[in-house]
Design an enzyme around this catalytic site. Structure first.
Site, PDB file in Angstrom:
ATOM      1  N   GLY A  37      14.548 -89.000 -21.017  1.00 49.78           N
ATOM      2  CA  GLY A  37      13.767 -87.882 -21.565  1.00 49.78           C
ATOM      3  C   GLY A  37      12.296 -88.034 -21.236  1.00 49.78           C
ATOM      4  O   GLY A  37      11.543 -87.070 -21.262  1.00 49.78           O
ATOM      5  N   GLY A 112      12.736-100.302 -12.376  1.00 47.03           N
ATOM      6  CA  GLY A 112      13.150-100.181 -10.977  1.00 47.03           C
ATOM      7  C   GLY A 112      12.001-100.464 -10.030  1.00 47.03           C
ATOM      8  O   GLY A 112      10.861-100.052 -10.272  1.00 47.03           O
ATOM      9  N   ALA A 315       5.806 -80.349 -17.263  1.00 51.74           N
ATOM     10  CA  ALA A 315       7.251 -80.567 -17.208  1.00 51.74           C
ATOM     11  C   ALA A 315       7.935 -79.527 -16.332  1.00 51.74           C
ATOM     12  O   ALA A 315       8.846 -79.857 -15.562  1.00 51.74           O
ATOM     13  CB  ALA A 315       7.816 -80.535 -18.623  1.00 51.74           C
ATOM     14  N   HIS A 316       7.488 -78.261 -16.420  1.00 53.28           N
ATOM     15  CA  HIS A 316       8.165 -77.234 -15.617  1.00 53.28           C
ATOM     16  C   HIS A 316       7.871 -77.403 -14.131  1.00 53.28           C
ATOM     17  O   HIS A 316       8.682 -77.013 -13.295  1.00 53.28           O
ATOM     18  CB  HIS A 316       7.856 -75.815 -16.115  1.00 53.28           C
ATOM     19  CG  HIS A 316       6.437 -75.562 -16.519  1.00 53.28           C
ATOM     20  ND1 HIS A 316       5.947 -75.893 -17.749  1.00 53.28           N
ATOM     21  CD2 HIS A 316       5.406 -75.021 -15.856  1.00 53.28           C
ATOM     22  CE1 HIS A 316       4.676 -75.547 -17.830  1.00 53.28           C
ATOM     23  NE2 HIS A 316       4.317 -75.019 -16.683  1.00 53.28           N
ATOM     24  N   HIS A 440       9.603 -52.035 -27.102  1.00 57.85           N
ATOM     25  CA  HIS A 440       8.538 -51.708 -28.057  1.00 57.85           C
ATOM     26  C   HIS A 440       9.056 -51.925 -29.478  1.00 57.85           C
ATOM     27  O   HIS A 440      10.172 -51.530 -29.774  1.00 57.85           O
ATOM     28  CB  HIS A 440       8.118 -50.250 -27.880  1.00 57.85           C
ATOM     29  CG  HIS A 440       7.113 -49.818 -28.896  1.00 57.85           C
ATOM     30  ND1 HIS A 440       5.779 -50.150 -28.789  1.00 57.85           N
ATOM     31  CD2 HIS A 440       7.253 -49.118 -30.048  1.00 57.85           C
ATOM     32  CE1 HIS A 440       5.136 -49.659 -29.838  1.00 57.85           C
ATOM     33  NE2 HIS A 440       5.999 -49.029 -30.625  1.00 57.85           N
TER      34      HIS A 440
HETATM   35  P1  FAD Z   1       7.695 -88.635 -17.367  1.00 54.42           P
HETATM   36  O1  FAD Z   1       8.133 -87.680 -18.381  1.00 54.42           O
HETATM   37  O2  FAD Z   1       6.425 -89.391 -17.577  1.00 54.42           O
HETATM   38  O3  FAD Z   1       8.891 -89.658 -17.166  1.00 54.42           O
HETATM   39  C1  FAD Z   1       8.785 -90.756 -16.332  1.00 54.42           C
HETATM   40  C2  FAD Z   1       9.815 -91.764 -16.758  1.00 54.42           C
HETATM   41  O4  FAD Z   1       9.873 -92.806 -15.787  1.00 54.42           O
HETATM   42  C3  FAD Z   1       9.499 -92.444 -18.079  1.00 54.42           C
HETATM   43  O5  FAD Z   1      10.593 -92.336 -18.945  1.00 54.42           O
HETATM   44  C4  FAD Z   1       9.238 -93.910 -17.703  1.00 54.42           C
HETATM   45  O6  FAD Z   1       9.669 -94.815 -18.688  1.00 54.42           O
HETATM   46  C5  FAD Z   1      10.055 -94.038 -16.435  1.00 54.42           C
HETATM   47  N1  FAD Z   1       9.595 -95.081 -15.499  1.00 54.42           N
HETATM   48  C6  FAD Z   1       8.355 -95.245 -14.997  1.00 54.42           C
HETATM   49  N2  FAD Z   1       8.339 -96.281 -14.129  1.00 54.42           N
HETATM   50  C7  FAD Z   1       9.595 -96.773 -14.096  1.00 54.42           C
HETATM   51  C8  FAD Z   1      10.204 -97.829 -13.382  1.00 54.42           C
HETATM   52  N3  FAD Z   1       9.525 -98.573 -12.509  1.00 54.42           N
HETATM   53  N4  FAD Z   1      11.519 -98.081 -13.591  1.00 54.42           N
HETATM   54  C9  FAD Z   1      12.235 -97.320 -14.459  1.00 54.42           C
HETATM   55  N5  FAD Z   1      11.715 -96.298 -15.152  1.00 54.42           N
HETATM   56  C10 FAD Z   1      10.402 -96.025 -14.965  1.00 54.42           C
HETATM   57  N6  FAD Z   1       4.124 -80.406 -20.169  1.00 54.42           N
HETATM   58  C11 FAD Z   1       4.551 -79.135 -20.291  1.00 54.42           C
HETATM   59  O7  FAD Z   1       4.984 -78.539 -19.308  1.00 54.42           O
HETATM   60  N7  FAD Z   1       4.526 -78.500 -21.511  1.00 54.42           N
HETATM   61  C12 FAD Z   1       4.058 -79.115 -22.622  1.00 54.42           C
HETATM   62  O8  FAD Z   1       4.049 -78.511 -23.704  1.00 54.42           O
HETATM   63  C13 FAD Z   1       3.593 -80.444 -22.510  1.00 54.42           C
HETATM   64  N8  FAD Z   1       3.131 -81.091 -23.597  1.00 54.42           N
HETATM   65  C14 FAD Z   1       2.714 -82.384 -23.465  1.00 54.42           C
HETATM   66  C15 FAD Z   1       2.207 -83.028 -24.588  1.00 54.42           C
HETATM   67  C16 FAD Z   1       1.761 -84.318 -24.498  1.00 54.42           C
HETATM   68  C17 FAD Z   1       1.217 -85.004 -25.733  1.00 54.42           C
HETATM   69  C18 FAD Z   1       1.836 -85.005 -23.253  1.00 54.42           C
HETATM   70  C19 FAD Z   1       1.392 -86.433 -23.139  1.00 54.42           C
HETATM   71  C20 FAD Z   1       2.327 -84.380 -22.127  1.00 54.42           C
HETATM   72  C21 FAD Z   1       2.762 -83.053 -22.226  1.00 54.42           C
HETATM   73  N9  FAD Z   1       3.234 -82.365 -21.114  1.00 54.42           N
HETATM   74  C22 FAD Z   1       3.656 -81.074 -21.235  1.00 54.42           C
HETATM   75  C23 FAD Z   1       3.330 -83.005 -19.796  1.00 54.42           C
HETATM   76  C24 FAD Z   1       4.768 -83.480 -19.543  1.00 54.42           C
HETATM   77  O9  FAD Z   1       5.138 -84.381 -20.560  1.00 54.42           O
HETATM   78  C25 FAD Z   1       4.867 -84.160 -18.191  1.00 54.42           C
HETATM   79  O10 FAD Z   1       4.371 -83.296 -17.192  1.00 54.42           O
HETATM   80  C26 FAD Z   1       6.307 -84.498 -17.878  1.00 54.42           C
HETATM   81  O11 FAD Z   1       6.817 -85.394 -18.831  1.00 54.42           O
HETATM   82  C27 FAD Z   1       6.402 -85.124 -16.492  1.00 54.42           C
HETATM   83  O12 FAD Z   1       7.720 -85.470 -16.224  1.00 54.42           O
HETATM   84  P2  FAD Z   1       8.070 -86.672 -15.231  1.00 54.42           P
HETATM   85  O13 FAD Z   1       9.550 -86.700 -15.126  1.00 54.42           O
HETATM   86  O14 FAD Z   1       7.286 -86.553 -14.000  1.00 54.42           O
HETATM   87  O15 FAD Z   1       7.537 -87.988 -15.932  1.00 54.42           O
END
Ligand code: FAD
Ligand code: NAI
Length: 454
Positions: A37, A112, A315-316, A440
């Site tokens: 997640g 990893g 996230a999107h 509407h």
């Molecule tokens: P992440 O969600 O950061 O996931 C990366 C994963 O990789 C993590 O679980 C980590 O543990 C794992 N990982 C890293 N290195 C390794 C490794 N070497 N080996 C194994 N696992 C590893 N975005 C929105 O679009 N809407 C929102 O409302 C929004 N609200 C947010 C609120 C907050 C407080 C924060 C901090 C961010 C928010 N964001 C929001 C941004 C959003 O969370 C990120 O853009 C999104 O999570 C990015 O997804 P990702 O898969 O790239 O990385």
């Protein structure tokens, strides 16, 4: 063991890539060192929105008089808010795990790391184990930037200084909160903690809040917040944190703000060190992995998506980049387009935007026509937002006769920005939009109304 695809990182980018690839019949290994997640589900999007919803309900309970409702002694129980947030997160993470299982993805706990690449085969180590694949997606996400301000290190250790992770787990409401950085995280948390009773101060180094949002709308948002009691200090530099206060300079003046807790929200940086990129020469620039429009890095078979490539830390964006990378791996033509990327601040009131801002349009030398309309043109907005001073701003390309940017301040902005995004992305002509039927009364009708004012 050999897989068709290995994904490092189980956040929105990584888990969706694994789901899509598994669903297409590839054997997929998903490696996650912490929680499936990622940031979004566990300590970002979902937790923050769960808290903000409680704040909205509390606000209605305490300020319902103008809607004809009086509630005596409404209180908010922060521990219950956090417990509910934990439940929402648990359920969503369980749902993601179930979908991964359904798509036959193998999940491997642990860190990893790329060990090497020989004859097109990439070796990935997790502890003592070694896995192999010809295709690797890096989805390692991002982490909070911790600025080198005096007292921050000690504050993080004693719990008085927080990042997004800790602030979303506070079980008591601090009497005072200083937010360093008036960007997205800072404003969403300022909105929450002000509503539930903290004395909130936002300290921002620029002359405006909300980053690359429309300047007029962010100024109105700031005024809205100030009316509610949030103090803003712009053009300010924090010099020290500690002893229940934050010290900062503004021009020649040295000032302080009370801070039982201090939130660091000065930006995020990609998590890309220590994962073996140097071992095989993957190009990075200030920590972000360089990719093309298919998510490919300079090394064949290696892709980077989501916050790790730092293009848009949303996230999107990560979701769509995941799909583009997987489609490319599957040999299907797909390309990432960023011109209609929606941005949302889930504050109260909400703010959302898509496409060009006046600043980016001017910088690109675009000629544009601007249409501004109070949100009160929407009957539903009026019915539901007593005293609201929301605004919609459309930027229109008068030559090609289409919308190139849409900026909305006012509740439901988060929901109606999707329709604006579709209009920007599909380059629909204004005449055609005028023929669309909007339900509407809805807040989204304000888009139609604004087009008739163009
Ligand atoms: P992440 O969600 O950061 O996931 C990366 C994963 O990789 C993590 O679980 C980590 O543990 C794992 N990982 C890293 N290195 C390794 C490794 N070497 N080996 C194994 N696992 C590893 N975005 C929105 O679009 N809407 C929102 O409302 C929004 N609200 C947010 C609120 C907050 C407080 C924060 C901090 C961010 C928010 N964001 C929001 C941004 C959003 O969370 C990120 O853009 C999104 O999570 C990015 O997804 P990702 O898969 O790239 O990385
Ligand atoms: P941000 O980049 O949005 O804002 C950081 C702010 O801090 C900027 O305004 C910057 O000028 C300011 N700043 C930097 N250094 C400073 C200093 N030393 N003193 C004072 N101000 C300083 O970063 P934030 O809020 O940490 O969020 C990170 C990212 O997470 C966002 O850019 C966004 O991509 C994502 N996010 C998205 C959300 C959403 O979509 N609703 C919600 C929360 C986060």
């Amino acid at each position: 063991m050999m897989y068709d695809l290995i994904v490092i990182g189980g956040g929105p980018g990584g888990y969706l890539a694994a789901e899509r690839a598994g669903g297409a019949g590839l054997s997929v290994l998903l490696i996650e060192k912490n929680k499936i997640g990622g940031v979004c589900l566990n300590e970002g999007c979902v937790p923050s929105k769960t808290l903000l919803n409680s704040a909205k309900i509390f606000d209605y309970a305490t300020h319902g008089q103008k809607y004809g409702i009086t509630t005596e002694h409404a209180t908010i129980d922060q521990a219950t808010v956090i417990a509910r947030k934990d439940k929402v997160v648990r359920n969503l993470v369980a749902g993601v795990k179930a979908t991964l299982k359904k798509n036959k993805v193998t999940i491997q706990d642990g860190f990893g790391q790329i060990l090497g690449r020989e004859n097109g085969v990439i070796k990935i180590g997790v502890g003592e184990q070694v896995f192999e694949s010809r295709q690797l997606i890096l989805a390692t996400g991002s982490e909070a930037v911790v600025p080198p301000i005096s007292g921050v290190k000690e504050g993080l250790a004693d719990g008085s200084v927080l990042t997004n992770r800790e602030i979303l787990n506070l079980t008591t409401i601090p009497e005072s909160l200083v937010v360093i950085g008036g960007g997205v995280i800072g404003l969403e948390m300022a909105s929450y903690y002000q509503t539930v009773g903290s004395q909130v101060t936002v300290i921002e180094m620029l002359d405006h809040i909300a980053g690359n949002a429309d300047r007029d709308l962010s100024a109105i948002l700031q005024k809205n917040f100030e009316k509610k009691g949030i103090a803003f200090h712009l053009n300010a530099q924090v010099t020290a944190v500690g002893n229940g206060q934050v010290t900062f300079t503004q021009g020649d003046a040295i000032k302080t703000a009370p801070a039982v807790k201090t939130l660091l929200s000065v930006g995020r940086r990609p998590v890309t060190s220590g994962i073996g990129l140097e071992a095989i020469g993957v190009y990075t620039e200030r920590g972000r992995i360089i990719t093309d429009a298919q998510g490919r890095t300079n090394i064949p078979g290696i892709y980077a998506i989501g916050d790790a490539n730092g293009v848009w830390m949303l996230a999107h964006a990560a979701y769509r980049e995941a799909e583009v990378a997987v489609n490319t791996i599957l040999g299907k033509k797909d390309t990432m387009r960023y011109s209609a990327m929606p941005s949302v601040l889930y504050t109260s009131p909400e703010m959302a935007f898509v496409g060009e801002t006046e600043e980016t349009a001017k910088a690109k030398g675009f000629v544009y026509q601007k249409v501004e309309l109070p949100m009160n043109y929407s009957g539903r907005y009026m019915a539901e937002n007593e005293g609201g001073d929301g605004l919609i701003k459309l930027l229109i390309d008068p030559v090609r006769n289409r919308i190139v940017g849409c900026h909305v301040l006012g509740n439901y902005a988060s929901e109606i920005i999707l329709s604006a995004g579709i209009l920007v992305e599909t380059e629909m002509r204004l005449e055609a939009i005028k023929e669309l039927i909007f339900p509407h009364p809805t807040v989204g009708e304000v888009i139609r109304e604004a087009i008739f004012h163009a």
